[in-house]
Design an enzyme around this catalytic site. Structure first.
Site, PDB file in Angstrom:
ATOM      1  N   LYS A   1     -44.392 -15.026   9.465  1.00 50.09           N
ATOM      2  CA  LYS A   1     -44.190 -14.337  10.751  1.00 50.09           C
ATOM      3  C   LYS A   1     -45.536 -14.268  11.466  1.00 50.09           C
ATOM      4  O   LYS A   1     -46.569 -14.080  10.813  1.00 50.09           O
ATOM      5  CB  LYS A   1     -43.648 -12.940  10.446  1.00 50.09           C
ATOM      6  CG  LYS A   1     -43.343 -12.045  11.637  1.00 50.09           C
ATOM      7  CD  LYS A   1     -42.753 -10.707  11.118  1.00 50.09           C
ATOM      8  CE  LYS A   1     -42.403  -9.744  12.242  1.00 50.09           C
ATOM      9  NZ  LYS A   1     -41.809  -8.482  11.717  1.00 50.09           N
TER      10      LYS A   1
ATOM     11  N   SER B   1     -37.212  -7.655  13.589  1.00 51.28           N
ATOM     12  CA  SER B   1     -38.173  -8.325  14.421  1.00 51.28           C
ATOM     13  C   SER B   1     -38.690  -9.653  13.843  1.00 51.28           C
ATOM     14  O   SER B   1     -39.324 -10.415  14.570  1.00 51.28           O
ATOM     15  CB  SER B   1     -39.378  -7.415  14.645  1.00 51.28           C
ATOM     16  OG  SER B   1     -40.066  -7.208  13.424  1.00 51.28           O
TER      17      SER B   1
ATOM     18  N   SER C   1     -36.885  -4.979   9.716  1.00 57.01           N
ATOM     19  CA  SER C   1     -37.278  -6.259  10.316  1.00 57.01           C
ATOM     20  C   SER C   1     -37.308  -7.440   9.365  1.00 57.01           C
ATOM     21  O   SER C   1     -37.439  -8.584   9.809  1.00 57.01           O
ATOM     22  CB  SER C   1     -38.640  -6.118  10.992  1.00 57.01           C
ATOM     23  OG  SER C   1     -38.524  -5.329  12.148  1.00 57.01           O
TER      24      SER C   1
END
Lengths: 476, 469
Positions: free
Chosen positions: B92, B169, B193
């Protein structure tokens, strides 16, 4: 307050024994706990009208406990060095069935349904609770005296026109005056060490997490440390050893073994590296000349005892630590008392109400920023402190002021160097290091590495044994 | 595209998708597969589908291929570093990787290049894994569930249905694993997330115990709840990664292979989120009930238990804590460059900046109560099975389904309490969208939830299905 039992006149020779001396006599059955407790109750009766150290005296209960202790000891069930030793606690400690007021009009009728872990541990060791001691409202104040609390102001036994130090206002007084053999206070920004400093006794704020706060009214969870005030360092180590240790009832309690602080306490300090903090930054209060002279003399004594002194400087000025402690305290204290502030603020004294107002308007980001800065400062301060075996630092910058001088009162409390170690969590002992020209005690702090109370005591004890200050008691 | 990698016999192989890490490791160990082939397969997959799903924000093909050649040489010389040696992964874009940009999905960080690896990226590289690049994320890991199409990167699309949301997220992480643009993804989970993208995309998402993994070198979102964690196609892969991330000093159990039995395990089951929150979709309830039957058939003993604090209250407390801590982190940016922020971040920071200390502290006090109560419950079982999100992946940009997907969940109680939790695919809707459930364990007992999840996975056929792109 309970009616005082009728007793023989005070016996100052008994009330001025150290714990160590008294317990030797008790163990040898040359002194009865009943005799000792009676002497303290008589001392309370004889001095309270001038000192106002107590909010509640538990005379009958203490005498009953003394008789039980006497019987137990006579039957060979001696519990150890605290058996039969009378003590008192700041009135923010709970005792089942006894009123806890926190010196607040909000709690005048509150009867506790639990007992503080520290008190349970002491009574299990045979110590005898004499009563509950005076305090600022919920442990709150900047030093200014508003005289707007429900109990009379505690007064300094060295000079009753002078301030006692706060917030454990009765705790230093009682120990110095001999109306308790030792006392427990609580310290958020200096509330054990400042009363100790004002009254010329030894007050320990141990490492955050060493002493359980379960059963004590909170002031600020992340800073509050409960701790003992005693006449000597050895006594202090004895009491801390008994109350320290993990307690699941306190979520901030450290889960680690407690060393025997008395082991090696008399081993001396030859070869130790002792850091000395002289300069606390441009915004620290100016130091009273006698306080400065006594601090310098203390350095010389430590050197004579064989320690190597090294000047060190902290990573931030005093105000940097104080701002953090202030912001965290406002935020957490408001969180604790929010409902009372919204519904019954009129019952609060000015000091508490002021703090609530600050807490009410405080933003979350400022609280979090203070906690972040605190973590950074704790680590950078530790890097400096942990290079030494122990550290000598100023405590208050002046001796206890008179009650009528607000500016000096604030300087004594708010300006003190105590809050540094609440911010960082390091153990710090306030120790008497002499007297000023007016006969008022001066003080310093001995600071250690995290969880290294043993070395703090060893340094303090060596200094105490090499100096004559423990020979003087206030004359009342 | 053509499948260049050899397939391991017991592993689910779907055309165009790279094999799982465990399967690839077996092939590499047997000399039948080269890390170079594996990396090339992922790069081809990226080229083929990522223009549609947008899972990556940055692909570092050159360095990945160089690392693959290096791994190939090391392995050929007998210096294997273990099962992740030569396995491609991606992080990420809130993890630093030396020499690559770290943008956190934000215009505020455009042009920022990291000069060192985040601890966990370094741990993966030390284990021999090969970094392909950085994955898409909501701005600084922030979102209320809504999609505002206002970030500097394209919106990630769900590989099972590109008109649908991929979960946030860690938006790119779930999509990438499901689509096979990477074998392993590293995400981070504040209030879901890692687990929401895993839910939306039908992969395994593990949020380990709070404090197990080191966050140094990651962009903070909320200090007191952020937990990094892996996303992978199988439970075994997630376990392999967890061991590499936790480091040699941590006591993380070996990756479970395929436990045939769960007999002797006592598993609590939480069905009801309590008042104030919509419950799960019917399809999720059906899959959940069927899943419980599978666990019972595997020998587990099930006990219905209740959530001690309503999930809606947990969500509220987590929102106050999250927005306040985020605002403390990004306060200067909010004051100086709010125009460079997307709506979701700006909205959260403004709320956080106006939250009072007393409200933050009240939320932290609620949190402690929730954590203690949950811990008392969870400690009496080997694990707890419950729902994750209460909806399947919503249609992108369609409200209220978008925000409902992120808000109506059983995820925040465990963000507050710090217990390890894992989300796993447990079926599909009639239209082919993945369903899921959540398995929660005692603190630092990831081994139990991995074992249960692995047994369930082995007893079912869900891993045989891959999105068609």
């Amino acid at each position: 307050m309970k009616a005082m039992p009728k007793l023989a006149p005070a016996a100052p020779e008994l009330v001025h024994l150290t714990i160590t001396e008294a317990s030797r006599l008790i163990a040898a059955r040359r002194l009865s706990p009943v005799e000792l407790v009676e002497a303290f109750l008589a001392r309370i009766a004889a001095t309270e009208d001038r000192l106002h150290a107590y909010i509640t005296v538990l005379g009958d209960e203490a005498l009953a406990a003394a008789r039980q202790a006497e019987a137990d000891i006579a039957a060979g069930r001696y519990k150890g060095p605290l058996h039969g030793i009378p003590f008192a606690v700041k009135d923010n400690y709970h005792v089942v069935g006894v009123r806890t007021t926190g010196a607040s009009r909000l709690m005048l009728d509150y009867v506790a349904d639990e007992t503080a872990t520290a008190i349970e541990r002491l009574t299990a060791a045979g110590a005898i609770l004499l009563g509950k001691l005076n305090t600022w409202e919920y442990g709150t104040g900047t030093g200014e005296i508003h005289d707007d609390l429900p109990f009379p102001l505690a007064r300094n036994p060295w000079n009753t026109d002078r301030f006692t130090g706060g917030s454990s206002t009765g705790a230093g007084v009682a120990v110095a005056a001999g109306s308790a053999m030792f006392a427990l206070g609580s310290d958020t920004g200096g509330s054990v060490r400042l009363p100790a400093a004002a009254a010329g006794v030894q007050g320990m704020k141990a490492t955050y997490g060493v002493v359980s706060r379960a059963g004590i009214l909170p002031n600020c969870w992340s800073l509050d440390v409960a701790g003992p005030l005693t006449w000597t360092c050895e006594d202090n180590a004895l009491v801390l050893r008994t109350i320290a240790g993990h307690d699941p009832r306190d979520p901030g309690s450290a889960d680690r073994l407690v060393p025997d602080y008395l082991q090696g306490i008399g081993a001396g300090i030859a070869g130790m590296v002792i850091g000395v903090i002289r300069d606390l930054g441009p915004d620290a209060p100016s130091m009273q000349p006698d306080t400065r002279a006594n601090l310098e003399a203390m350095e010389a004594v430590l050197e004579d005892l064989g320690a190597r002194l090294v000047e060190i400087s902290l990573p931030a000025p005093l105000s940097g630590y104080r701002q953090i402690v202030g912001a965290i305290n406002w935020g957490e204290s408001y969180s604790i008392h929010e409902r009372d502030f919204l519904e019954r603020a009129d019952l609060m004294g000015k000091a508490l109400r002021d703090k609530m107002t600050a807490g009410f308007t405080m933003r979350a980001v400022d609280y979090i920023a203070a906690q972040r800065r605190r973590r950074e400062l704790a680590q950078s301060t530790d890097a400096v402190l942990s290079a030494c075996d122990a550290v000598l630092a100023p405590c208050t910058f002046l001796t206890a002021p008179t009650f009528d001088d607000q500016e000096t009162l604030t300087k004594f409390t708010f300006g003190a160097a105590t809050s540094i170690f609440n911010a960082t969590g390091h153990p710090a002992l306030s120790i008497c290091n002499g007297f000023d020209a007016d006969g008022m005690p001066t003080s310093a702090q001995i600071v250690g590495r995290w969880f290294d109370e043993a070395t703090v005591y060893r340094v303090a004890r060596a200094y105490e044994a090499a100096t004559p200050w423990r020979a003087e008691r206030p004359v009342l | 595209m053509s499948q260049t990698t050899a397939a391991a016999a017991p592993s689910p192989v779907v055309p165009d998708h790279p094999p799982t890490a465990a399967a690839a490791a077996r092939e590499i160990a047997a000399g039948r597969l080269s890390p170079v082939d594996l990396v090339e397969a992922c790069l081809r997959r990226i080229e083929a589908v990522d223009g549609t799903i947008h899972s990556f924000v940055y692909v570092d093909a050159e360095r990945a291929l160089a690392a693959a050649r290096h791994a190939e040489a090391e392995i050929a010389a007998g210096r294997s570093r273990g099962p992740l040696h030569g396995i491609p992964f991606a992080a990420k874009d809130n993890y630093d990787a030396a020499g690559l940009p770290t943008c956190g999905g934000s215009r505020l960080m455009a042009g920022t290049v990291a000069d060192r690896d985040a601890i966990l990226v370094a741990a993966m590289k030390n284990a021999g894994a090969i970094l392909l690049g950085k994955l898409s994320t909501w701005e600084y890991g922030t979102g209320n569930g809504g999609e505002y199409f206002d970030l500097p990167i394209p919106t990630t699309r769900n590989p099972w249905d590109t008109q649908r949301f991929a979960g946030g997220s860690s938006t790119g992480a779930g999509a990438a694993v499901a689509a096979g643009t990477t074998v392993i993804a590293l995400g981070s989970d504040t209030t879901g997330s890692v687990r929401l993208p895993a839910s939306a995309c039908g992969v395994v998402g593990l949020r380990p115990t709070h404090g197990l993994l080191d966050k140094a070198g990651m962009i903070a979102n909320c200090y007191s709840m952020d937990v990094p964690g892996p996303l992978a196609w199988t439970v075994e892969d997630a376990a392999l990664v967890l061991r590499a991330l936790a480091g040699p000093s941590a006591t993380v159990a070996p990756a479970p292979t395929r436990p045939a039995s769960l007999s002797g395990l006592r598993i609590g089951v939480i069905l009801d989120p309590g008042p104030g929150m919509a419950g799960p979709d019917a399809a999720l309830v059906t899959a959940f009930t069927e899943g419980l039957t599978v666990l019972e058939e595997l020998g587990a003993e099930l006990f219905e238990i209740s959530l001690p604090v309503p999930a809606a209250e947990c969500f509220l407390a987590a929102s106050v804590i999250g927005s306040s801590e985020s605002a403390a982190i990004h306060e200067a940016e909010l004051r100086e460059r709010p125009q460079d922020m997307g709506f979701a971040l700006r909205d959260k920071l403004m709320r956080g900046a106006m939250t009072r200390a007393s409200d933050y502290l009240a939320a932290q006090r609620v949190r402690r109560m929730v954590a203690d109560a949950l811990d008392r419950t969870i400690r009496t079982y080997d694990a707890v099975v419950t729902f994750g999100a209460f909806h399947v992946a919503p249609r992108l940009g369609v409200e209220p389904e978008m925000t409902a997907f992120t808000a109506d969940t059983m995820l925040t109680p465990f963000s507050l309490s710090g217990h390890p939790s894992l989300v796993q695919c447990n079926g599909f809707t009639g239209s082919g969208l993945p369903l899921h459930w959540q398995i929660v364990g005692r603190r630092f007992a990831e081994a139990n939830i991995l074992k249960i999840a692995a047994a369930y996975e082995a007893a079912t056929t869900w891993r045989l299905r891959r999105p068609t792109l």
